[in-house]
Write an enzyme that holds these catalytic residues in place. Structure first.
Site, PDB file in Angstrom:
ATOM      1  N   GLU A 134      50.456 102.086   7.648  1.00 54.72           N
ATOM      2  CA  GLU A 134      51.716 102.825   7.716  1.00 54.72           C
ATOM      3  C   GLU A 134      51.619 103.695   8.961  1.00 54.72           C
ATOM      4  OE1 GLU A 134      54.124 105.399   8.121  1.00 54.72           O
ATOM      5  OE2 GLU A 134      53.372 106.507   6.390  1.00 54.72           O
ATOM      6  N   CYS A 155      56.939 110.950   9.126  1.00 49.39           N
ATOM      7  CA  CYS A 155      56.996 109.596   9.671  1.00 49.39           C
ATOM      8  C   CYS A 155      58.376 108.975   9.501  1.00 49.39           C
ATOM      9  CB  CYS A 155      55.925 108.716   9.035  1.00 49.39           C
ATOM     10  SG  CYS A 155      56.053 108.576   7.237  1.00 49.39           S
TER      11      CYS A 155
END
Length: 494
Positions: A237, A271
């Site tokens: 990720e 993010c």
């Protein structure tokens, strides 16, 4: 870091004051953690799923009971406000509860159908735990993000060796300590190792059965290369450059409120936070005014009245300043703030418009309290620009009609999209989370997140001797030919 190779120092992002000393765990320490984890995992995997659920819910209760100390540790290490740290713990509890309570249902043996020539077989899928999962976590959400792997891996029957960021080791140590206290009979099932990149490298080389990583694309490539040497499965990720599309009929007040929160919460160090906004031209100016007004009321700082805290990673300040300066030099207009907003370790809100699409502020992850709001001719152009990024993690659409918004969302390449909210998917444990391209690959959370930490075993059990046995050298040629004719006739039909 200290000069002593055996320890490192954590410091307050806001003041630079020393917080604590922690050991640098090397290959030997990581190997010992892995060995303890393997020993504990054998018994853990043998438990009925309902027993694992009960143990994990006991751990969840311990986390909830200790919410205050856990949140304080997060706030101290990251610099984020206490309320934001507490919210991070709450979201973590939601996901842990879902994983614990749903693992048995999601991972139970599943029967599958067979074909005409395999009617004598009973077929099923079995989800088996992989063994020991290595998790390398980030510093921006040091509890919530890695627990998307840790909690789900444990619920699936695995053990975990966790390497938190060197900026937030105490959070990781507290997490493992609470597990050992809540589930003492399986001490070692979750172990935290601390240190810089070298510790992560040792974990990647240790022989874990899968490695889940959160961090930058550049670092992910390096860790993945290490995993490739032993064909260790890898889940990545790696952040995003998330876009928001605002249509002409959207509720602009709601959109502005959500955009400001999505761009500025946690000092923009999210993010899946908002970094790019594409607003249809006829409402662009009105949206910009609303966003600038709301953002202008917010202030960073270290005190209790601050909206958000400092930049946790000192080096990120220079990246934010470079993106803002570069955008303004390239012709962008600062509606709020500008290069002068950067006063390390804090960055005041920055709202830009007219940013060239090839500027770093539009193509690279800024990871700071900066948003760019560009005008587009219509939804088609907005979708095209949103999809032009090499990141593909999250996105949002604001539109009067939820159905129309969902249709626009379906055209976006992002792994997760919210309509008329931002980051709505992050609080729904049943939804998988992850991206593609420079945002990484693989999924955490939800059913896919549970299955990500298992190995799928296909199984057949022969129920009776088949009338036409094709898996034998003793089958007469005439029988084989008859079977072929039958198959041909069957599959020539629609």
């Amino acid at each position: 870091m200290t000069d002593d190779a055996a320890t490192f120092t954590t410091r307050s992002p806001a003041t630079g004051e020393r917080i604590a000393e922690h050991p640098v765990d090397g290959p030997d320490e990581v190997a010992r953690a892995l060995s303890r984890a393997r020993d504990a995992q054998a018994g853990w995997a043998a438990l009925p799923a309902s027993r694992r659920r009960d143990h994990l819910l006991r751990w969840k209760k311990a986390l909830a009971t200790g919410l205050g100390p856990v949140a304080r540790t997060i706030a101290e290490e990251t610099g984020k406000p206490a309320g934001d740290a507490a919210l991070e713990v709450v979201l973590t509890l939601e996901h842990l509860a879902w994983a614990a309570r749903n693992a048995e249902r999601v991972l139970r043996r599943r029967k599958v159908g067979t074909g005409v020539f395999t009617v004598h077989q009973r077929a099923s899928l079995v989800y088996r735990p992989l063994g020991v999962i290595g998790v390398i976590g980030p510093w921006n959400y040091p509890l919530y993000t890695p627990m998307g792997s840790i909690g789900y891996a444990l619920a699936a029957g695995n053990a975990v060796v966790f390497k938190p960021s060197e900026l937030t080791p105490a959070t990781g140590l507290l997490l493992a300590g609470l597990f050992d206290a809540a589930v003492p009979e399986y001490a070692g099932l979750l172990t935290t190792v601390t240190g810089p990149a070298s510790t992560g490298d040792a974990l990647a080389r240790s022989g874990v059965d899968k490695l889940a990583f959160t961090g930058s694309p550049g670092t992910a490539r390096k860790v993945m290369a290490v995993c490739a040497e032993t064909l260790t499965p890898f889940l990545a990720e790696c952040g995003g450059k998330d876009a928001v599309i605002v249509t002409a009929d959207a509720d602009l007040d709601a959109a502005a409120d959500a955009i400001v929160w999505g761009a500025l919460s946690n000092a923009g160090q999210t993010c899946a936070g908002v970094e790019r906004v594409y607003a249809v031209r006829e409402i662009h100016a009105a949206l910009c005014a609303r966003v600038a007004e709301r953002a202008g009321k917010l202030r960073p700082g270290a005190g209790p009245d601050a909206t958000y805290g400092p930049m946790t990673l000192p080096g990120q300040v220079a990246i934010v300043e470079d993106h803002v300066t570069g955008a303004v030099s390239a012709g962008a207009r600062a509606l709020l703030g500008g290069p002068e907003s950067v006063r390390a370790p804090f960055v005041a809100p920055v709202v830009l418009t007219g940013v060239p699409e090839d500027a770093a502020a539009m193509t690279e992850e800024t990871f700071g309290p900066v948003m760019a709001i560009n005008a587009v001719a219509g939804v088609d152009e907005a979708v095209e620009r949103a999809n032009a990024s090499r990141y593909a993690l999250g996105a949002a659409v604001f539109c009067r009609s939820g159905r129309t918004g969902a249709a626009i969302a379906a055209r976006l390449r992002a792994g997760a999209v919210s309509v008329n909210s931002v980051l709505g998917f992050a609080a729904v444990p049943a939804l998988p989370f992850g991206g593609s391209q420079d945002s990484g690959f693989g999924r955490i959370h939800g059913e896919e997140g549970l299955r990500a930490f298992t190995s799928v075993q296909s199984m057949t059990v022969q129920r009776f001797t088949p009338p036409i046995a094709l898996t034998s050298f003793e089958v007469p040629a005439a029988t084989r030919e008859r079977a072929i004719r039958m198959a041909r006739a069957l599959h020539r039909r629609r």
